[in-house]
Design an enzyme around this catalytic site. Structure first.
Site, mmCIF file in Angstrom:
data_model
loop_
_atom_site.group_PDB
_atom_site.id
_atom_site.type_symbol
_atom_site.label_atom_id
_atom_site.label_comp_id
_atom_site.label_asym_id
_atom_site.label_seq_id
_atom_site.Cartn_x
_atom_site.Cartn_y
_atom_site.Cartn_z
ATOM 1 N N ASP A 66 -95.243 50.138 25.747
ATOM 2 C CA ASP A 66 -94.637 50.840 24.617
ATOM 3 C C ASP A 66 -95.065 52.296 24.503
ATOM 4 O O ASP A 66 -94.452 53.062 23.764
ATOM 5 C CB ASP A 66 -94.965 50.116 23.306
ATOM 6 C CG ASP A 66 -94.240 48.790 23.189
ATOM 7 O OD1 ASP A 66 -93.098 48.695 23.668
ATOM 8 O OD2 ASP A 66 -94.821 47.848 22.620
ATOM 9 N N ARG A 131 -87.588 49.869 16.391
ATOM 10 C CA ARG A 131 -88.682 50.840 16.500
ATOM 11 C C ARG A 131 -88.224 52.187 17.056
ATOM 12 O O ARG A 131 -88.971 53.164 16.999
ATOM 13 C CB ARG A 131 -89.779 50.264 17.399
ATOM 14 C CG ARG A 131 -90.417 48.971 16.864
ATOM 15 C CD ARG A 131 -91.512 49.277 15.867
ATOM 16 N NE ARG A 131 -92.081 48.056 15.300
ATOM 17 C CZ ARG A 131 -93.090 47.362 15.859
ATOM 18 N NH1 ARG A 131 -93.605 47.760 16.996
ATOM 19 N NH2 ARG A 131 -93.551 46.283 15.253
ATOM 20 N N HIS A 161 -87.708 44.588 20.380
ATOM 21 C CA HIS A 161 -87.348 45.648 21.326
ATOM 22 C C HIS A 161 -86.156 45.209 22.177
ATOM 23 O O HIS A 161 -85.882 44.009 22.302
ATOM 24 C CB HIS A 161 -88.516 45.951 22.272
ATOM 25 C CG HIS A 161 -89.684 46.621 21.635
ATOM 26 N ND1 HIS A 161 -90.970 46.132 21.759
ATOM 27 C CD2 HIS A 161 -89.772 47.737 20.878
ATOM 28 C CE1 HIS A 161 -91.806 46.932 21.105
ATOM 29 N NE2 HIS A 161 -91.101 47.903 20.559
ATOM 30 N N CYS A 246 -94.009 43.974 28.723
ATOM 31 C CA CYS A 246 -94.737 44.930 27.883
ATOM 32 C C CYS A 246 -96.231 44.992 28.184
ATOM 33 O O CYS A 246 -96.933 45.855 27.653
ATOM 34 C CB CYS A 246 -94.493 44.644 26.408
ATOM 35 S SG CYS A 246 -94.846 42.967 25.890
#
Length: 253
Positions: A66, A131, A161, A246
């Protein structure tokens, strides 16, 4: 040799943010063991790993993807959509710069999480609605346009996400668990998978797909398509809406 950035979990992992699922207890000691298995699996597939310094005060910091988006020789450092996560970026920036990447930044009022970005060749899909906002996407577009990238915004409302909903196979086909994909038609080629966790793969090379143990039906599907599933148990990270993508930043030019 391909390289991945990784980041050791914080002992405060169990305090990580949860948005679209109910909170369940996280076994931190087991999470550390699962993280090490993930790293060992990358090594076993011929990858080199570089550790970003851990940041104990940030429970979500293990989700290092991220912090940035890398394309060609450029790393765009993200500006997290959750204020609590913004301190994670500084050490990640230093680490990727030390690998020889040029660095740019997403700036206020833009927000962008690397987990919202799916790269397929020169096409870059970016999830908007959670986000990551429109200003962040436009800044990413401006950064990568000179490199020939086509940045496309797609809606994300049902999951944390974009890559919580979709990733892509080596042939460029986007895969996703359809109930959680806002607009399958946004992708040129889309194939549904039978489990939520089956939507998440990391391309290891040579048709090998790193994926979660929690998606056996999807693993069977991929094997039938001629791919080789490489399975890891990441149950404790899944409790925090994490997945195989991630937990690393893949650096390939």
């Amino acid at each position: 040799m391909p390289t991945a950035l990784i980041r050791r979990p914080s002992s405060r992992l169990a305090e990580g943010l949860v948005t679209h699922i109910e909170r369940t207890p996280v076994e931190v000691e087991l999470a550390f063991a699962q993280w090490q298995q993930y790293v060992d699996t990358l090594h076993g597939a011929g990858w080199t790993t570089v550790e970003v310094p851990p940041i104990e005060e940030c429970p979500d910091s293990v989700f290092v993807e991220d912090t940035m988006v890398v394309y060609g020789g450029l790393a765009v450092i993200a500006r997290a959509g959750a204020n609590e996560r913004r301190p994670e970026a500084a050490a990640a920036e230093e680490t990727v710069a030390a690998q020889g990447y040029e660095v740019r930044h997403i700036a206020d009022p833009g927000t962008l999480d690397g987990g919202d970005v799916l790269k397929i060749g020169s096409t870059i899909y970016v999830g908007q609605g959670g986000r990551t906002n429109a200003a962040g996407i436009e800044q990413l577009r401006e950064a990568f346009a000179p490199l020939g990238a086509d940045v496309r915004a797609v809606p994300v409302r049902k999951v944390l996400h974009l890559k919580s909903a979709v990733t892509a196979l080596p042939d460029g086909t986007v895969i996703g668990y359809e109930p959680l994909v806002d607009d399958p038609a946004a992708f040129e080629r889309f194939r549904p998978v039978p489990e939520e966790a089956g939507a998440h793969v990391v391309l290891l090379g040579e048709d090998r797909l790193l994926m979660a143990e929690s998606a056996p039906k999807s693993a069977k599907l991929f094997a039938e398509l001629g791919y080789v599933p490489v399975v890891v148990d990441i149950s404790e990270f899944e409790k925090l809406e994490g997945c195989v993508t991630c937990l690393s930043v893949r650096l390939r030019r």
